[in-house]
Scaffold this motif. Sequence first.
Motif, PDB file in Angstrom:
ATOM      1  N   ASP A   1       0.846  -1.197   0.000  1.00  0.00           N
ATOM      2  CA  ASP A   1       0.000   0.000   0.000  1.00  0.00           C
ATOM      3  C   ASP A   1       0.884   1.251   0.000  1.00  0.00           C
ATOM      4  N   PHE A   2       0.251   2.415  -0.100  1.00  0.00           N
ATOM      5  CA  PHE A   2       1.027   3.639  -0.304  1.00  0.00           C
ATOM      6  C   PHE A   2       1.876   4.006   0.898  1.00  0.00           C
ATOM      7  N   GLY A   3       1.493   3.562   2.099  1.00  0.00           N
ATOM      8  CA  GLY A   3       2.331   3.801   3.263  1.00  0.00           C
ATOM      9  C   GLY A   3       3.622   3.010   3.195  1.00  0.00           C
ATOM     10  N   MET A   4       3.526   1.773   2.746  1.00  0.00           N
ATOM     11  CA  MET A   4       4.714   0.933   2.589  1.00  0.00           C
ATOM     12  C   MET A   4       5.622   1.483   1.499  1.00  0.00           C
ATOM     13  N   VAL A   5       5.019   1.951   0.419  1.00  0.00           N
ATOM     14  CA  VAL A   5       5.801   2.555  -0.660  1.00  0.00           C
ATOM     15  C   VAL A   5       6.536   3.792  -0.151  1.00  0.00           C
ATOM     16  N   ALA A   6       5.829   4.645   0.592  1.00  0.00           N
ATOM     17  CA  ALA A   6       6.467   5.852   1.129  1.00  0.00           C
ATOM     18  C   ALA A   6       7.612   5.496   2.058  1.00  0.00           C
ATOM     19  N   SER A   7       7.436   4.448   2.862  1.00  0.00           N
ATOM     20  CA  SER A   7       8.496   4.008   3.759  1.00  0.00           C
ATOM     21  C   SER A   7       9.725   3.584   2.974  1.00  0.00           C
ATOM     22  N   ARG A   8       9.508   2.851   1.890  1.00  0.00           N
ATOM     23  CA  ARG A   8      10.632   2.389   1.061  1.00  0.00           C
ATOM     24  C   ARG A   8      11.329   3.570   0.386  1.00  0.00           C
ATOM     25  N   ILE A   9      10.557   4.482  -0.182  1.00  0.00           N
ATOM     26  CA  ILE A   9      11.151   5.599  -0.911  1.00  0.00           C
ATOM     27  C   ILE A   9      11.863   6.557   0.037  1.00  0.00           C
ATOM     28  N   ARG A  10      11.233   6.862   1.164  1.00  0.00           N
ATOM     29  CA  ARG A  10      11.835   7.816   2.100  1.00  0.00           C
ATOM     30  C   ARG A  10      13.075   7.236   2.780  1.00  0.00           C
ATOM     31  N   GLY A  11      13.062   5.945   3.024  1.00  0.00           N
ATOM     32  CA  GLY A  11      14.152   5.368   3.783  1.00  0.00           C
ATOM     33  C   GLY A  11      13.992   5.654   5.263  1.00  0.00           C
ATOM     34  N   PRO A  12      14.922   5.168   6.090  1.00  0.00           N
ATOM     35  CA  PRO A  12      14.783   5.341   7.532  1.00  0.00           C
ATOM     36  C   PRO A  12      14.824   6.793   7.941  1.00  0.00           C
ATOM     37  N   HIS A  13      13.991   7.126   8.898  1.00  0.00           N
ATOM     38  CA  HIS A  13      13.969   8.478   9.448  1.00  0.00           C
ATOM     39  C   HIS A  13      15.267   8.721  10.213  1.00  0.00           C
ATOM     40  N   PRO A  14      15.855   9.911  10.121  1.00  0.00           N
ATOM     41  CA  PRO A  14      17.156  10.135  10.766  1.00  0.00           C
ATOM     42  C   PRO A  14      17.126  10.002  12.279  1.00  0.00           C
ATOM     43  N   GLU A  15      15.944  10.074  12.886  1.00  0.00           N
ATOM     44  CA  GLU A  15      15.859   9.938  14.339  1.00  0.00           C
ATOM     45  C   GLU A  15      15.181   8.638  14.758  1.00  0.00           C
ATOM     46  N   GLY A  16      14.998   7.726  13.804  1.00  0.00           N
ATOM     47  CA  GLY A  16      14.467   6.415  14.144  1.00  0.00           C
ATOM     48  C   GLY A  16      12.964   6.309  14.153  1.00  0.00           C
ATOM     49  N   LEU A  17      12.241   7.381  13.833  1.00  0.00           N
ATOM     50  CA  LEU A  17      10.780   7.328  13.823  1.00  0.00           C
ATOM     51  C   LEU A  17      10.311   6.469  12.655  1.00  0.00           C
TER      52      LEU A  17
END
Length: 454
Positions: free
Chosen positions: A143-159
């Motif tokens: 779904d689009f949340g999973m896609v956004a997670s993949r494209i954005r990569g890990p948040h710099p503060e671990g969120l």
Amino acid sequence: MPAPLCTGPIQRREFLRVGTLALGGVMLPDLLRLQAASENPRLTTSVILFWMWGGPSQLETYDMKPDAPSEYRGPLNPIRTNVPGMDICEYMPLQAKIADKFSIIRSLHHEMSAHNDGSIEVLTGQTPSVPDPTSQAHSKHPDFGMVASRIRGPHPEGLPQYIGVQRSPFMTQPNYLGAAHRSFDTGDPSLPGYAPKNLTLATGVDHRRLGDRRHLLGQFDRFRQRYEHDIDGADEFQSAAFSILTSRKVADAFEIAQEDPKLRDRYGRHRWGQSCLLARRLAEAGAAVINVDATAPNSTTKNFSWDDHAGAFHLDYAQRERLPQMDQALSALITDLHDRGLNENVLVIACGEFGRTPRVTHAPTNFSNQIGLGRDHWPGAFSALIAGGGLRMGQVVGQTNFNAEYPLHDPVTPQDLLATVYRHLGVDPQQQFTSFAGRPIPILPGGQPIKSLI
């Protein structure tokens, strides 16, 4: 002062679970290396989806037909909003006062009439190849949340980049993106003493315990032997990983008790109100996608979803319970985002997987031992609220026919809605992933951003 989220000695197994949970079992130093090597710019835009699984009726929310015959118009009445021509249900007076801050899409449509199939269509943009009328299907695409997670990569503060407030949709799977991109589910933020489990090691630690944690991190990395041939720069990423695991900032994003009690009251001290408030905190902290599970307004209600069949519910009684809480939560969220100057960065969407049949149905009794009045599944026309994201507000997109059966003009598909979402998130929907079979799969097979909103 709120109690520390982490108390007492921490066992190695707990540490490992916490340290990898939000990132799907992959060690933080690895992910930090990937992030450092990534050419993707980190964006600050977010999407909050108020997900009304079950299929809310368009005729009892945002596309009422008061002049239609009684067997179509249903039991509820419209009220005017502060936008001429945008009438909505009488149980949503707070939204009526701020209608200039959102738009309504009335011409959404697709062909999937089962819950899971419709949800997969709306959340992934990929039409199920074989419809499943039993609603047992799970998605073959993320779904689009999973896609956004993949494209954005890990948040710099671990969120976590993808968060399900309470829980995320159960029918979508990350599949070829990998388990790291599942959502982090928060639990119910309206419960007393709320705190999400196993997210962070932050708060209230002494130097000895910090030392223990650093020792555990080193132990596990040696066990994994991930850095035998990559010694140069390891200390930098190890240090950064440890900082994430002991950062207070991640814990703070989830500490809803920090909010002004008056603001919490404005959102509503109920499940949906506190869920929307937590979603705002998480968007403000930088999460890409936050899904608010707006299925049941509480744990004891018989109105456990928006699936308003006559044999289960009575439309009027169900909406009397749900809509005031939805109205309070959404109006507070939209107003709060404006007050904080976040309405450009945060896009809010409220919808379900389809609408309901234009003609009402009846049953001699329902789950509450009342006469049943309801509507069945109808993907031919349904509505969505959309707010923020720098889009044009205060308008109605599309129109359905006299009985809300199908779009008359400006039809909008789930793919168009997702193209609008991806535009806001800075995701190229034509970008391709590789399936398990080695085939290229575009993020979105079609659709264009909704022109009247951009």
